[in-house]
Design a protein around this motif. Structure first.
Motif, PDB file in Angstrom:
ATOM      1  N   LYS A 207       0.860  -1.184   0.000  1.00  0.00           N
ATOM      2  CA  LYS A 207       0.000   0.000   0.000  1.00  0.00           C
ATOM      3  C   LYS A 207       0.895   1.232   0.000  1.00  0.00           C
ATOM      4  N   VAL A 208       0.815   1.962  -1.077  1.00  0.00           N
ATOM      5  CA  VAL A 208       1.667   3.128  -1.245  1.00  0.00           C
ATOM      6  C   VAL A 208       1.040   4.326  -0.546  1.00  0.00           C
ATOM      7  N   SER A 209       1.867   5.053   0.190  1.00  0.00           N
ATOM      8  CA  SER A 209       1.406   6.306   0.803  1.00  0.00           C
ATOM      9  C   SER A 209       1.434   7.397  -0.256  1.00  0.00           C
ATOM     10  N   LEU A 210       0.381   8.197  -0.294  1.00  0.00           N
ATOM     11  CA  LEU A 210       0.256   9.234  -1.312  1.00  0.00           C
ATOM     12  C   LEU A 210      -0.025  10.583  -0.670  1.00  0.00           C
ATOM     13  N   ALA A 211       0.453  11.620  -1.310  1.00  0.00           N
ATOM     14  CA  ALA A 211       0.120  12.988  -0.896  1.00  0.00           C
ATOM     15  C   ALA A 211       0.013  13.842  -2.169  1.00  0.00           C
ATOM     16  N   PRO A 212      -1.168  14.390  -2.444  1.00  0.00           N
ATOM     17  CA  PRO A 212      -2.412  14.263  -1.691  1.00  0.00           C
ATOM     18  C   PRO A 212      -2.908  12.810  -1.669  1.00  0.00           C
ATOM     19  N   GLU A 213      -3.658  12.461  -0.625  1.00  0.00           N
ATOM     20  CA  GLU A 213      -4.128  11.094  -0.452  1.00  0.00           C
ATOM     21  C   GLU A 213      -5.518  10.913  -1.040  1.00  0.00           C
ATOM     22  N   ALA A 214      -5.644   9.929  -1.948  1.00  0.00           N
ATOM     23  CA  ALA A 214      -6.914   9.515  -2.556  1.00  0.00           C
ATOM     24  C   ALA A 214      -7.486  10.543  -3.532  1.00  0.00           C
ATOM     25  N   ILE A 215      -7.432  11.822  -3.193  1.00  0.00           N
ATOM     26  CA  ILE A 215      -7.963  12.860  -4.083  1.00  0.00           C
ATOM     27  C   ILE A 215      -6.831  13.812  -4.429  1.00  0.00           C
ATOM     28  N   THR A 216      -6.529  13.914  -5.722  1.00  0.00           N
ATOM     29  CA  THR A 216      -5.454  14.792  -6.163  1.00  0.00           C
ATOM     30  C   THR A 216      -5.998  15.753  -7.215  1.00  0.00           C
ATOM     31  N   LYS A 217      -5.138  16.649  -7.683  1.00  0.00           N
ATOM     32  CA  LYS A 217      -5.544  17.683  -8.628  1.00  0.00           C
ATOM     33  C   LYS A 217      -4.818  17.511  -9.952  1.00  0.00           C
ATOM     34  N   VAL A 218      -5.461  17.954 -11.009  1.00  0.00           N
ATOM     35  CA  VAL A 218      -4.856  17.918 -12.335  1.00  0.00           C
ATOM     36  C   VAL A 218      -3.569  18.740 -12.341  1.00  0.00           C
ATOM     37  N   ASN A 219      -2.516  18.154 -12.900  1.00  0.00           N
ATOM     38  CA  ASN A 219      -1.183  18.761 -13.054  1.00  0.00           C
ATOM     39  C   ASN A 219      -0.482  19.061 -11.739  1.00  0.00           C
ATOM     40  N   LYS A 293       5.984  22.868  -4.358  1.00  0.00           N
ATOM     41  CA  LYS A 293       6.530  23.237  -5.664  1.00  0.00           C
ATOM     42  C   LYS A 293       7.712  22.364  -6.079  1.00  0.00           C
ATOM     43  N   GLU A 294       8.086  21.394  -5.242  1.00  0.00           N
ATOM     44  CA  GLU A 294       9.204  20.510  -5.564  1.00  0.00           C
ATOM     45  C   GLU A 294       8.715  19.295  -6.353  1.00  0.00           C
ATOM     46  N   THR A 295       9.640  18.675  -7.074  1.00  0.00           N
ATOM     47  CA  THR A 295       9.334  17.446  -7.809  1.00  0.00           C
ATOM     48  C   THR A 295       9.667  16.252  -6.931  1.00  0.00           C
ATOM     49  N   PRO A 296       8.712  15.383  -6.689  1.00  0.00           N
ATOM     50  CA  PRO A 296       8.977  14.237  -5.818  1.00  0.00           C
ATOM     51  C   PRO A 296       9.920  13.243  -6.506  1.00  0.00           C
ATOM     52  N   PRO A 297      10.721  12.491  -5.753  1.00  0.00           N
ATOM     53  CA  PRO A 297      11.586  11.472  -6.357  1.00  0.00           C
ATOM     54  C   PRO A 297      10.785  10.288  -6.892  1.00  0.00           C
ATOM     55  N   CYS A 298       9.542  10.144  -6.400  1.00  0.00           N
ATOM     56  CA  CYS A 298       8.677   9.059  -6.861  1.00  0.00           C
ATOM     57  C   CYS A 298       7.241   9.578  -6.823  1.00  0.00           C
ATOM     58  N   GLY A 299       6.559   9.539  -7.959  1.00  0.00           N
ATOM     59  CA  GLY A 299       5.200  10.059  -7.957  1.00  0.00           C
ATOM     60  C   GLY A 299       4.563  10.049  -9.333  1.00  0.00           C
ATOM     61  N   ILE A 300       3.418  10.750  -9.427  1.00  0.00           N
ATOM     62  CA  ILE A 300       2.623  10.789 -10.650  1.00  0.00           C
ATOM     63  C   ILE A 300       2.015  12.182 -10.800  1.00  0.00           C
ATOM     64  N   VAL A 301       1.927  12.612 -12.035  1.00  0.00           N
ATOM     65  CA  VAL A 301       1.186  13.843 -12.354  1.00  0.00           C
ATOM     66  C   VAL A 301       0.066  13.460 -13.311  1.00  0.00           C
ATOM     67  N   TYR A 302      -1.177  13.660 -12.865  1.00  0.00           N
ATOM     68  CA  TYR A 302      -2.329  13.398 -13.736  1.00  0.00           C
ATOM     69  C   TYR A 302      -2.674  14.656 -14.507  1.00  0.00           C
ATOM     70  N   GLN A 343      -4.945   1.001  -5.972  1.00  0.00           N
ATOM     71  CA  GLN A 343      -5.597   2.022  -5.158  1.00  0.00           C
ATOM     72  C   GLN A 343      -6.379   2.957  -6.075  1.00  0.00           C
ATOM     73  N   ASP A 344      -7.603   3.257  -5.708  1.00  0.00           N
ATOM     74  CA  ASP A 344      -8.452   4.138  -6.516  1.00  0.00           C
ATOM     75  C   ASP A 344      -8.135   5.604  -6.212  1.00  0.00           C
ATOM     76  N   ILE A 345      -7.879   6.341  -7.268  1.00  0.00           N
ATOM     77  CA  ILE A 345      -7.506   7.756  -7.132  1.00  0.00           C
ATOM     78  C   ILE A 345      -8.560   8.629  -7.813  1.00  0.00           C
ATOM     79  N   THR A 346      -8.965   9.674  -7.128  1.00  0.00           N
ATOM     80  CA  THR A 346      -9.867  10.668  -7.719  1.00  0.00           C
ATOM     81  C   THR A 346      -9.040  11.873  -8.143  1.00  0.00           C
ATOM     82  N   VAL A 347      -9.211  12.298  -9.386  1.00  0.00           N
ATOM     83  CA  VAL A 347      -8.462  13.454  -9.911  1.00  0.00           C
ATOM     84  C   VAL A 347      -9.459  14.567 -10.225  1.00  0.00           C
ATOM     85  N   GLU A 348      -9.252  15.720  -9.611  1.00  0.00           N
ATOM     86  CA  GLU A 348     -10.160  16.849  -9.785  1.00  0.00           C
ATOM     87  C   GLU A 348      -9.460  18.014 -10.469  1.00  0.00           C
TER      88      GLU A 348
END
Length: 355
Positions: A207-219, A293-302, A343-348
């Motif tokens: 289970k990967v920890s995410l920030a923002p958790e479960a709900i993230t924003k476009v770009n 404003k930093e780029t994470p070493p591991c992550g995703i941009v929707y 994990q289900d992610i909501t992108v707003e």
């Protein structure tokens, strides 16, 4: 009797012959995680069983079923069957002679099948050689305590019934402290036990920890990391211990890398290939205030919203697998293993107010 007819007859004879598990090898016991878990081959109470159970300990499944790790090598698989110690000479005589008599009285035990049963009886009673296997005089009872008869064991976790039953040779004698005859290539070995430990290994969930958790924003970069507890080394042991024959193997798993699959083509992974390696003993970095404003070493941009629904983010943790066992000087590599979690992610969309 021609060899091909004889082989068919032997198959029929063995199909009629049922060697029941000894009284002390009845229903296998299952214990909780971290304790010993004993498992006997076979699944339906029929066939030839080995009294020497494979004993599992360490991080293994509670029920003795297949674990939660998949081999990264599609061509790798644990043994579907093997040969292992079954009974001493006197116990084997009692069991085998009883079942031979039962088989001889079964309907249809005439012709080639009946002749094969008779040859099998001569094989164990009258020192009659069977194909390339020497015969035994009175079931080797004069050597009772000096060795054991070995027999075939099916791996109950093997789905292919033909593979499970591929170990079809008659039970054979092995002296204490000696290796099985070379023609029995599927006799149990430390390497096979290591593969069985691999098959039953239970690893922590991914289970990967995410920030923002479960709900993230476009770009907006979504940070991803794994809890440090995931990086503990995990071990599982498989062993067979009977008088004159004691072998074991321990399979060890260590986290290696994390691969993120966004679940949509409208996304960018960081790094670009989606693979997040272990750096300084961890994968990714926890998000902290002030790093927006930093780029994470591991992550995703929707790059597009999920339109009120969710997007399945898949995380696959790769584990480096090795084993050590009886007679081995050091660790030996095995195919990497993987565990996947979704994990289900909501992108707003980011809401803005124009003034």
């Amino acid at each position: 009797m021609p060899l091909n007819i004889r082989t068919v007859a032997l198959t029929l004879a063995l199909g009629a012959l049922i060697l029941a598990p000894p009284a002390h090898a009845a229903e296998p016991k299952r214990n909780g995680e971290g304790a010993n878990s004993e498992q006997q081959g076979g699944s339906d109470g029929a066939g030839i069983y080995a009294a020497a159970r494979v004993q599992y300990s360490g991080s293994v499944t509670k029920t003795g079923s297949t674990g939660n790790i998949s081999s990264a090598d599609v061509n790798w698989s644990p043994p579907p069957c093997w040969y292992a110690p079954y009974l001493g000479a006197k116990d084997f005589k009692k069991e085998m002679s009883k079942n031979i008599e039962t088989a001889k009285n079964q309907p249809g035990m005439t012709g080639h099948a009946g002749a094969a049963i008779g040859e099998m009886q001569r094989h164990y009673e009258d020192d009659y050689g069977w194909t390339d296997t020497p015969g035994y005089k009175d079931y080797n009872v004069d050597k009772d305590g000096e060795g054991m008869f070995w027999a075939a064991v099916e791996n109950p976790a093997e789905p292919d019934i033909l593979k499970r039953k591929a170990c079809s040779d008659l039970p054979f004698w092995v002296d204490n402290g000696e290796a099985p005859p070379p023609q029995y290539e599927q006799a149990i070995t430390p390497e096979m036990l290591a593969a069985l430990a691999y098959q039953h290994m239970e690893l922590p969930g991914t289970k990967v920890s995410l920030a923002p958790e479960a709900i993230t924003k476009v770009n907006l970069p979504t940070w991803a990391w794994l809890d440090e507890a995931v990086f503990d080394e995990v071990q599982a042991t498989a062993a067979i211990n009977v008088p004159g024959f004691n072998i074991q193997a321990t399979t060890t798993a260590k986290p290696k890398s994390l691969t993120l699959s966004p679940g949509t083509t409208d996304a960018t992974t960081i790094p670009a290939d989606g693979g997040c390696p272990i750096v300084d003993g961890r994968i990714g970095e926890p998000y902290a205030k002030g790093k927006a404003k930093e780029t994470p070493p591991c992550g995703i941009v929707y790059h597009r919203s999920s339109n009120g629904g969710t997007i399945p983010l898949k995380a696959a943790l790769t584990w480096e697998i090795s084993w050590t066992g009886t007679g081995q000087a050091g660790p030996i590599g095995m195919p990497d293993g993987t565990i996947e979690a979704t994990q289900d992610i909501t992108v707003e969309e980011i809401q803005s107010v124009n003034r």
